[in-house]
Write a protein that holds these residues in place. Structure first.
Motif, mmCIF file in Angstrom:
data_model
loop_
_atom_site.group_PDB
_atom_site.id
_atom_site.type_symbol
_atom_site.label_atom_id
_atom_site.label_comp_id
_atom_site.label_asym_id
_atom_site.label_seq_id
_atom_site.Cartn_x
_atom_site.Cartn_y
_atom_site.Cartn_z
ATOM 1 N N ASN A 1 0.818 -1.217 0.000
ATOM 2 C CA ASN A 1 0.000 0.000 0.000
ATOM 3 C C ASN A 1 0.848 1.262 0.000
ATOM 4 N N ASP A 2 2.112 1.145 0.383
ATOM 5 C CA ASP A 2 3.000 2.309 0.399
ATOM 6 C C ASP A 2 3.375 2.756 -1.011
ATOM 7 N N VAL A 3 3.275 1.885 -1.968
ATOM 8 C CA VAL A 3 3.622 2.216 -3.352
ATOM 9 C C VAL A 3 2.325 2.519 -4.102
ATOM 10 N N PRO A 4 2.145 3.774 -4.513
ATOM 11 C CA PRO A 4 0.904 4.134 -5.206
ATOM 12 C C PRO A 4 0.684 3.277 -6.453
ATOM 13 N N ASN A 5 -0.533 2.847 -6.639
ATOM 14 C CA ASN A 5 -0.979 2.100 -7.824
ATOM 15 C C ASN A 5 -0.482 0.661 -7.885
ATOM 16 N N LEU A 6 0.387 0.224 -6.987
ATOM 17 C CA LEU A 6 0.937 -1.124 -7.095
ATOM 18 C C LEU A 6 -0.107 -2.190 -6.806
ATOM 19 N N LYS A 7 -0.933 -1.974 -5.800
ATOM 20 C CA LYS A 7 -1.964 -2.959 -5.479
ATOM 21 C C LYS A 7 -2.949 -3.083 -6.649
ATOM 22 N N LEU A 8 -3.343 -1.959 -7.221
ATOM 23 C CA LEU A 8 -4.241 -1.978 -8.369
ATOM 24 C C LEU A 8 -3.573 -2.636 -9.570
ATOM 25 N N LEU A 9 -2.280 -2.399 -9.733
ATOM 26 C CA LEU A 9 -1.527 -3.022 -10.829
ATOM 27 C C LEU A 9 -1.540 -4.539 -10.698
ATOM 28 N N LEU A 10 -1.215 -5.039 -9.528
ATOM 29 C CA LEU A 10 -1.201 -6.489 -9.320
ATOM 30 C C LEU A 10 -2.593 -7.084 -9.483
ATOM 31 N N TYR A 11 -3.588 -6.378 -9.009
ATOM 32 C CA TYR A 11 -4.973 -6.813 -9.181
ATOM 33 C C TYR A 11 -5.320 -6.900 -10.669
ATOM 34 N N SER A 12 -4.932 -5.889 -11.445
ATOM 35 C CA SER A 12 -5.257 -5.863 -12.878
ATOM 36 C C SER A 12 -4.629 -7.044 -13.610
ATOM 37 N N ILE A 13 -3.402 -7.358 -13.271
ATOM 38 C CA ILE A 13 -2.725 -8.495 -13.916
ATOM 39 C C ILE A 13 -3.433 -9.801 -13.555
ATOM 40 N N LYS A 14 -3.679 -10.009 -12.272
ATOM 41 C CA LYS A 14 -4.323 -11.256 -11.837
ATOM 42 C C LYS A 14 -5.734 -11.375 -12.398
ATOM 43 N N ALA A 15 -6.472 -10.260 -12.421
ATOM 44 C CA ALA A 15 -7.822 -10.296 -12.979
ATOM 45 C C ALA A 15 -7.760 -10.648 -14.465
ATOM 46 N N GLY A 16 -6.801 -10.075 -15.188
ATOM 47 C CA GLY A 16 -6.624 -10.417 -16.600
ATOM 48 C C GLY A 16 -6.355 -11.894 -16.781
ATOM 49 N N ASP A 17 -5.509 -12.446 -15.911
ATOM 50 C CA ASP A 17 -5.200 -13.879 -15.983
ATOM 51 C C ASP A 17 -6.446 -14.733 -15.733
ATOM 52 N N VAL A 18 -7.242 -14.337 -14.725
ATOM 53 C CA VAL A 18 -8.457 -15.089 -14.407
ATOM 54 C C VAL A 18 -9.422 -15.069 -15.596
ATOM 55 N N TYR A 19 -9.650 -13.882 -16.159
ATOM 56 C CA TYR A 19 -10.580 -13.779 -17.288
ATOM 57 C C TYR A 19 -10.049 -14.503 -18.522
ATOM 58 N N ALA A 20 -8.738 -14.466 -18.737
ATOM 59 C CA ALA A 20 -8.167 -15.189 -19.877
ATOM 60 C C ALA A 20 -8.403 -16.690 -19.723
ATOM 61 N N LYS A 21 -8.205 -17.226 -18.512
ATOM 62 C CA LYS A 21 -8.430 -18.653 -18.271
ATOM 63 C C LYS A 21 -9.890 -19.033 -18.441
ATOM 64 N N ARG A 22 -10.782 -18.112 -18.100
ATOM 65 C CA ARG A 22 -12.222 -18.362 -18.259
ATOM 66 C C ARG A 22 -12.671 -18.233 -19.706
ATOM 67 N N GLY A 23 -11.801 -17.697 -20.547
ATOM 68 C CA GLY A 23 -12.154 -17.526 -21.949
ATOM 69 C C GLY A 23 -12.799 -16.190 -22.275
ATOM 70 N N ASP A 24 -12.860 -15.297 -21.302
ATOM 71 C CA ASP A 24 -13.418 -13.961 -21.530
ATOM 72 C C ASP A 24 -12.296 -13.037 -21.983
ATOM 73 N N LYS A 25 -12.006 -13.119 -23.277
ATOM 74 C CA LYS A 25 -10.861 -12.398 -23.849
ATOM 75 C C LYS A 25 -11.017 -10.882 -23.757
ATOM 76 N N VAL A 26 -12.240 -10.384 -23.913
ATOM 77 C CA VAL A 26 -12.463 -8.940 -23.885
ATOM 78 C C VAL A 26 -12.105 -8.369 -22.507
ATOM 79 N N LYS A 27 -12.595 -9.012 -21.447
ATOM 80 C CA LYS A 27 -12.278 -8.530 -20.105
ATOM 81 C C LYS A 27 -10.796 -8.712 -19.791
ATOM 82 N N ALA A 28 -10.220 -9.816 -20.253
ATOM 83 C CA ALA A 28 -8.790 -10.034 -20.025
ATOM 84 C C ALA A 28 -7.977 -8.916 -20.669
ATOM 85 N N VAL A 29 -8.299 -8.592 -21.908
ATOM 86 C CA VAL A 29 -7.575 -7.522 -22.603
ATOM 87 C C VAL A 29 -7.755 -6.202 -21.867
#
Length: 125
Positions: free
Chosen positions: A14-42
């Motif tokens: 939390n001390d690094v601005p935007n880092l938590k959101l950055l990691l969340y965005s990557i992991k969320a992209g990975d989850v959606y890619a695995k589910r086959g939801d390419k639009v949300k992953a992108v």
């Protein structure tokens, strides 16, 4: 599941601005890619690229993995030119980081880029 990933990200960052959101965005992209939801992953991967620029600067080595993921998704949905551009950006970023041509990650990107080229060629012939 995406919400749980966000909650699991360590509170120490939390001390690094935007880092938590950055990691969340990557992991969320990975989850959606695995589910086959390419639009949300992108969408999430593009958001993570924007955040990488804020956290680590333009074309950071960390962004190369996201360009690679985007290249694979674009290849799967037959957006070959966009896929090739994503792999090109990945390679440029990795070479700027001086990973060299004998790096495994560079080899994988070159292999995937060649696969897109082959797919594009199959359409023409």
């Amino acid at each position: 599941k995406v919400k749980r990933i966000y909650d699991k990200v360590d509170d120490d960052i939390n001390d690094v601005p935007n880092l938590k959101l950055l990691l969340y965005s990557i992991k969320a992209g990975d989850v959606y890619a695995k589910r086959g939801d390419k639009v949300k992953a992108v969408d999430f991967y593009i958001e993570s690229l924007r955040l990488y620029q804020l956290v680590a600067g333009e074309d950071s080595i960390e962004s190369s993995a996201i360009y690679h993921k985007l290249g694979n998704i674009y290849h799967e949905v037959k957006l070959y030119d966009v896929s090739m551009d994503s792999f090109r950006r990945c390679l440029v970023t990795r070479k700027m980081a001086r990973l060299g041509d004998d790096n495994t990650e560079v080899d994988i990107t070159l292999r995937d880029k060649a696969a897109v080229h082959e797919s594009r060629r199959d359409i023409l012939f």
